[in-house]
Design an enzyme around this catalytic site. Structure first.
Site, PDB file in Angstrom:
ATOM      1  CE  LYS A  53       3.309   8.498   1.433  1.00 16.86           C
ATOM      2  NZ  LYS A  53       1.964   9.327   1.899  1.00 16.86           N
ATOM      3  CD  GLN A  97       0.124  11.559  -0.636  1.00 14.04           C
ATOM      4  OE1 GLN A  97       0.699  10.103  -0.345  1.00 14.04           O
ATOM      5  NE2 GLN A  97       0.686  12.657  -0.307  1.00 14.04           N
ATOM      6  CG  ASP A 120      -1.820   8.269   6.043  1.00 13.50           C
ATOM      7  OD1 ASP A 120      -0.856   8.088   6.267  1.00 13.50           O
ATOM      8  OD2 ASP A 120      -2.333   8.668   5.009  1.00 13.50           O
TER       9      ASP A 120
END
Ligand code: NAD
Length: 286
Positions: A53, A97, A120
């Site tokens: 990422k 994460q 997200d």
């Protein structure tokens, strides 16, 4: 024999779109979008995802910050860090994460991220906007699945789509996005009585389960588009999906490989979502 839906190649196209947009946004607004990624602990899979990422963010030219916290970090400290980033005007997008160590309540963490920085799309505000059909931050993997399907040029409207898996982060949002495009959507799951009978109806079949090779060729309708979201590790350390590629590619018209299908698209759509977060925060940028 199915054509391969090359997620690696398509993700490169998406990242190049983002790269151009970053240049334009910086010229117009005097700063680049900034993505902040938090990782807790040393989960090897998470470390690979996070590294990819950050690497993708660097490629697009946006700013990225990586915050690494030890697995012993308290929930309070993590929530404090998120609060700090929420109120930092130079941060546009925050990603924590998952999974988190057991002593940390993931739900609390997801709820703590400011909805406009929730890159997200996991915050309940974004989830409810998605289900109401309003503009929102769409979770990255489902957004990547849709972009892959669109790249086939097949019109989704009126097709039967079967989504196997009903998680909040993949199965449910994919089903909603397909519904928004006027597919007739069926969601199959662990209690579905005859999975093959259901999947054989699918013009578009999306597998998001986490069971290696669950979908076999005989479960696929001839000519179907097959999207494999699963990422599983075999005993010899190799990655494989939820779809038995060899038998399903005999039946499908299009199929995603694992690796090189949905995975790279998830990261590319994360870059897109960061741009979206930036635009929603900068007056006049939308
Ligand atoms: P999850 O464990 O939260 O959900 C799995 C779903 O599969 C559940 O809804 C369950 O009902 C269903 N299921 C379980 N066994 C089944 C069976 N035998 N038949 C039919 N349905 C069954 O998983 P998730 O977070 O949605 O992830 C699914 C897979 O996708 C995993 O392999 C994960 O690693 C992968 N994943 C990949 C990406 C990516 O970027 N490619 C992103 C997220 C998740």
């Amino acid at each position: 024999m199915a054509k391969i839906l090359d997620g690696k190649a398509l993700s490169a196209v998406v990242k190049d779109e983002v790269r151009s947009e970053v240049v334009e946004l910086e010229a117009k607004y005097g700063r680049k979008p900034c993505l902040c990624v938090i990782i807790v602990g040393e989960n090897p899979a998470s470390q690979v995802y996070v590294r990819n990422k950050v690497k993708a963010a660097a490629y697009t030219g946006m700013e990225s910050r990586l915050i690494e916290l030890p697995s012993s970090v308290s929930e309070e400290t993590l929530l404090g860090k998120i609060a700090e980033l929420n109120s930092d005007p130079s941060v546009d997008a925050i990603l924590v994460q998952l999974p988190l160590p057991k002593h940390i309540d993931e739900e609390k963490v997801i709820y703590a991220v400011a909805p406009e920085k929730d890159v997200d799309g996991f915050h309940p505000s974004n989830v409810s906007l998605l289900w109401l059909g309003k503009e929102c931050i769409v979770p990255c993997t489902p957004a990547g699945v849709m972009r892959l399907i669109d790249s086939t040029g097949v019109d989704i409207c009126g097709k039967t789509a079967v989504v196997v898996g009903r998680s909040n982060i993949v199965g449910k949002p994919v089903a909603k996005l397909l519904l928004d495009r006027n597919a007739t959507v069926v969601i199959a799951h662990s209690r579905t009585a005859d999975l093959g009978a259901v999947t054989r109806q699918a013009d578009i079949l999306v597998a998001a389960v986490g069971k290696p090779g669950l979908i076999k060729g005989e479960m696929v309708r001839p000519g179907a588009i097959v999207i494999d979201v699963g990422i599983n590790r075999t005993e010899d350390g190799k990655l494989c999906g939820d779809v038995d590629f060899a038998s399903c590619s005999e039946k499908a018209s299009w199929i995603t490989p694992v690796p090189g299908g949905v995975g790279p698209m998830t990261i590319a759509m994360l870059m897109k979502n960061t741009i979206r977060c930036f635009k929603s925060r900068v007056p006049g940028a939308r």
